[in-house]
Design a protein around this motif. Sequence first.
Motif, PDB file in Angstrom:
ATOM      1  N   ILE A 130       0.846  -1.198   0.000  1.00 24.21           N
ATOM      2  CA  ILE A 130       0.000   0.000   0.000  1.00 24.21           C
ATOM      3  C   ILE A 130       0.886   1.255   0.000  1.00 24.21           C
ATOM      4  O   ILE A 130       0.651   2.202  -0.767  1.00 24.21           O
ATOM      5  CB  ILE A 130      -0.919   0.018   1.249  1.00 24.21           C
ATOM      6  CG1 ILE A 130      -1.891  -1.166   1.204  1.00 24.21           C
ATOM      7  CG2 ILE A 130      -1.643   1.339   1.369  1.00 24.21           C
ATOM      8  CD1 ILE A 130      -3.155  -0.930   0.439  1.00 24.21           C
TER       9      ILE A 130
ATOM     10  N   MET B 144       2.370   1.700  -3.416  1.00 25.80           N
ATOM     11  CA  MET B 144       1.378   2.158  -4.388  1.00 25.80           C
ATOM     12  C   MET B 144       1.077   3.638  -4.193  1.00 25.80           C
ATOM     13  O   MET B 144       0.807   4.365  -5.151  1.00 25.80           O
ATOM     14  CB  MET B 144       0.090   1.326  -4.269  1.00 25.80           C
ATOM     15  CG  MET B 144       0.248  -0.101  -4.796  1.00 25.80           C
ATOM     16  SD  MET B 144      -1.208  -1.132  -4.536  1.00 25.80           S
ATOM     17  CE  MET B 144      -2.285  -0.574  -5.860  1.00 25.80           C
ATOM     18  N   LYS B 145       1.137   4.087  -2.928  1.00 26.95           N
ATOM     19  CA  LYS B 145       0.914   5.516  -2.660  1.00 26.95           C
ATOM     20  C   LYS B 145       2.058   6.343  -3.215  1.00 26.95           C
ATOM     21  O   LYS B 145       1.877   7.448  -3.697  1.00 26.95           O
ATOM     22  CB  LYS B 145       0.812   5.747  -1.149  1.00 26.95           C
ATOM     23  CG  LYS B 145      -0.586   5.536  -0.594  1.00 26.95           C
ATOM     24  CD  LYS B 145      -0.626   5.953   0.868  1.00 26.95           C
ATOM     25  CE  LYS B 145      -1.891   5.483   1.519  1.00 26.95           C
ATOM     26  NZ  LYS B 145      -1.759   5.411   2.980  1.00 26.95           N
TER      27      LYS B 145
ATOM     28  N   ILE C 299       4.118   5.644  -5.718  1.00 32.32           N
ATOM     29  CA  ILE C 299       4.171   5.687  -7.179  1.00 32.32           C
ATOM     30  C   ILE C 299       3.034   6.568  -7.672  1.00 32.32           C
ATOM     31  O   ILE C 299       1.869   6.299  -7.371  1.00 32.32           O
ATOM     32  CB  ILE C 299       4.039   4.264  -7.756  1.00 32.32           C
ATOM     33  CG1 ILE C 299       5.265   3.435  -7.359  1.00 32.32           C
ATOM     34  CG2 ILE C 299       3.888   4.309  -9.271  1.00 32.32           C
ATOM     35  CD1 ILE C 299       5.108   1.965  -7.625  1.00 32.32           C
TER      36      ILE C 299
ATOM     37  N   GLY D 287       0.334   8.144 -10.196  1.00 27.46           N
ATOM     38  CA  GLY D 287      -0.433   7.510 -11.264  1.00 27.46           C
ATOM     39  C   GLY D 287      -1.265   6.392 -10.688  1.00 27.46           C
ATOM     40  O   GLY D 287      -0.925   5.803  -9.671  1.00 27.46           O
ATOM     41  N   TYR D 288      -2.380   6.140 -11.369  1.00 27.90           N
ATOM     42  CA  TYR D 288      -3.296   5.113 -10.879  1.00 27.90           C
ATOM     43  C   TYR D 288      -2.807   3.746 -11.314  1.00 27.90           C
ATOM     44  O   TYR D 288      -2.623   3.493 -12.489  1.00 27.90           O
ATOM     45  CB  TYR D 288      -4.696   5.378 -11.418  1.00 27.90           C
ATOM     46  CG  TYR D 288      -5.693   4.334 -10.994  1.00 27.90           C
ATOM     47  CD1 TYR D 288      -6.172   4.315  -9.682  1.00 27.90           C
ATOM     48  CD2 TYR D 288      -6.147   3.379 -11.878  1.00 27.90           C
ATOM     49  CE1 TYR D 288      -7.077   3.362  -9.274  1.00 27.90           C
ATOM     50  CE2 TYR D 288      -7.055   2.414 -11.490  1.00 27.90           C
ATOM     51  CZ  TYR D 288      -7.514   2.411 -10.178  1.00 27.90           C
ATOM     52  OH  TYR D 288      -8.402   1.466  -9.780  1.00 27.90           O
ATOM     53  N   LEU D 289      -2.555   2.872 -10.348  1.00 19.09           N
ATOM     54  CA  LEU D 289      -2.137   1.508 -10.666  1.00 19.09           C
ATOM     55  C   LEU D 289      -3.382   0.639 -10.720  1.00 19.09           C
ATOM     56  O   LEU D 289      -4.125   0.555  -9.759  1.00 19.09           O
ATOM     57  CB  LEU D 289      -1.173   0.982  -9.605  1.00 19.09           C
ATOM     58  CG  LEU D 289       0.187   1.660  -9.568  1.00 19.09           C
ATOM     59  CD1 LEU D 289       1.008   1.131  -8.408  1.00 19.09           C
ATOM     60  CD2 LEU D 289       0.934   1.442 -10.870  1.00 19.09           C
ATOM     61  N   ASP D 290      -3.544   0.010 -11.851  1.00 14.06           N
ATOM     62  CA  ASP D 290      -4.758  -0.758 -12.093  1.00 14.06           C
ATOM     63  C   ASP D 290      -4.648  -2.167 -11.501  1.00 14.06           C
ATOM     64  O   ASP D 290      -4.952  -3.140 -12.164  1.00 14.06           O
ATOM     65  CB  ASP D 290      -4.970  -0.835 -13.620  1.00 14.06           C
ATOM     66  CG  ASP D 290      -6.364  -1.298 -13.970  1.00 14.06           C
ATOM     67  OD1 ASP D 290      -7.179  -1.415 -13.058  1.00 14.06           O
ATOM     68  OD2 ASP D 290      -6.605  -1.560 -15.151  1.00 14.06           O
TER      69      ASP D 290
ATOM     70  N   THR E 279      -4.813  -4.570  -7.565  1.00 18.41           N
ATOM     71  CA  THR E 279      -5.068  -4.583  -6.125  1.00 18.41           C
ATOM     72  C   THR E 279      -3.787  -5.032  -5.437  1.00 18.41           C
ATOM     73  O   THR E 279      -2.921  -5.644  -6.062  1.00 18.41           O
ATOM     74  CB  THR E 279      -6.186  -5.576  -5.769  1.00 18.41           C
ATOM     75  OG1 THR E 279      -5.768  -6.882  -6.169  1.00 18.41           O
ATOM     76  CG2 THR E 279      -7.487  -5.214  -6.479  1.00 18.41           C
ATOM     77  N   PRO E 280      -3.655  -4.706  -4.145  1.00 17.08           N
ATOM     78  CA  PRO E 280      -2.464  -5.172  -3.426  1.00 17.08           C
ATOM     79  C   PRO E 280      -2.271  -6.683  -3.537  1.00 17.08           C
ATOM     80  O   PRO E 280      -1.143  -7.166  -3.630  1.00 17.08           O
ATOM     81  CB  PRO E 280      -2.748  -4.753  -1.987  1.00 17.08           C
ATOM     82  CG  PRO E 280      -3.598  -3.542  -2.122  1.00 17.08           C
ATOM     83  CD  PRO E 280      -4.476  -3.811  -3.317  1.00 17.08           C
TER      84      PRO E 280
END
Lengths: 197, 178
Positions: free
Chosen positions: A19, A22-23, A25, A27-30, A32-33
């Motif tokens: 998590i 992902m925060k 980076i 851009g929206y990462l398509d 799920t964790p």
Amino acid sequence: MKISELNRHSVGVTNEDIIQAMKKISGYLDITPSDFMEVYQVAYTHAFERLTSSIKAQDIMTKKVIAIDEDTSPIDTVKLMARHNISGLPVLNKKNKVSGIISEKDFLKQMNTLKQPSFMNVILQCLESKGCIALDLKKLSARDIMSSPPITIEMNTPVLEVANLFESHNINRVPVLDKHLNLAGIIARSDLVQAFC
Amino acid sequence: MKFFSKMRGGGLSPPAVGFSEIIWSWLGAFLGISAVAFLNYNLFSDTDLIFIIGSFGASAVLIYGAVRSPLAQPRNLIGGHIISAIIGVIAFKLFNTHLWFASSLAVATAIAAMHATKTLHPPGGATALIAVIGSQKIHNLGFYYVFIPVGAGAVIMLIIALIVNNLCKTRKYPEFWL
């Protein structure tokens, strides 16, 4: 547990780590964790296996092997092991082939009558009897004490397999044989630790 | 019981994006949809040509809002729309007497075809469906639907995506072409 499995379970990345990543980076990462976790674990295992299968026994073995022949007396064997500070060595027969292995464990086995050979059991026996029970060994030779037939590996055995062999046979060293089945080297557990680190 | 326990989810929800990501998504979508909408309502309004269809709104979500997604890459955007458009038109032509069947066949086949060709692009499903449930104007286009509005619109939106997404320092588009 096999080394490869061990690693699969201890990859060590937590959901929280993912998590946070992902925060970080933008851009929206398509994904799920759990997508990431799955990809990561499979990739990690793959990389681990690739690396460990690319390292062969010959890359990590000790080439200068201290060995004895079958007729060596226990005194000479023990002296040699003490002098080189090793806990086991291969035994060679007259044709110079590895016919067995002698380790501390084999001495313990000889010295105590109990089923479970352990250092403490030997001390116990020493304390209970009056003399040193190692004296009984004097009349034996390496041939009588060694574990035989020995477990051996080839020069190109992958390190991962060697590690699993140590685990499954509960041994601490294994002789490496060349194409002609002559002794080429030896791998101890400590060599493996270095290979993995 | 595994069937029902799977419905509980149990995974974690991904974090929200930052403010600048929201702004760039808005800007990209605004410009991309402007381009096709302007063509549709201002330049070609007196013709039979259509330049905008509903599925472009969905494409905008992906190519301006989820730039890194495999679903948003040029191969998927162009390939997904065109393949789905062809399938939609065929479905309508063959089964326009049973619209429920033509609709479901168009969407389901579009998904399967996109999967098989590695061009999965969710708006493609809408593109296929629109070919069936669309207006008379759409139906009159026949296979031209594949080129205009679908192909042309997808290309125009792609060009805008290439420009806007690469002006943004933290974005890069595409991840891959083919």
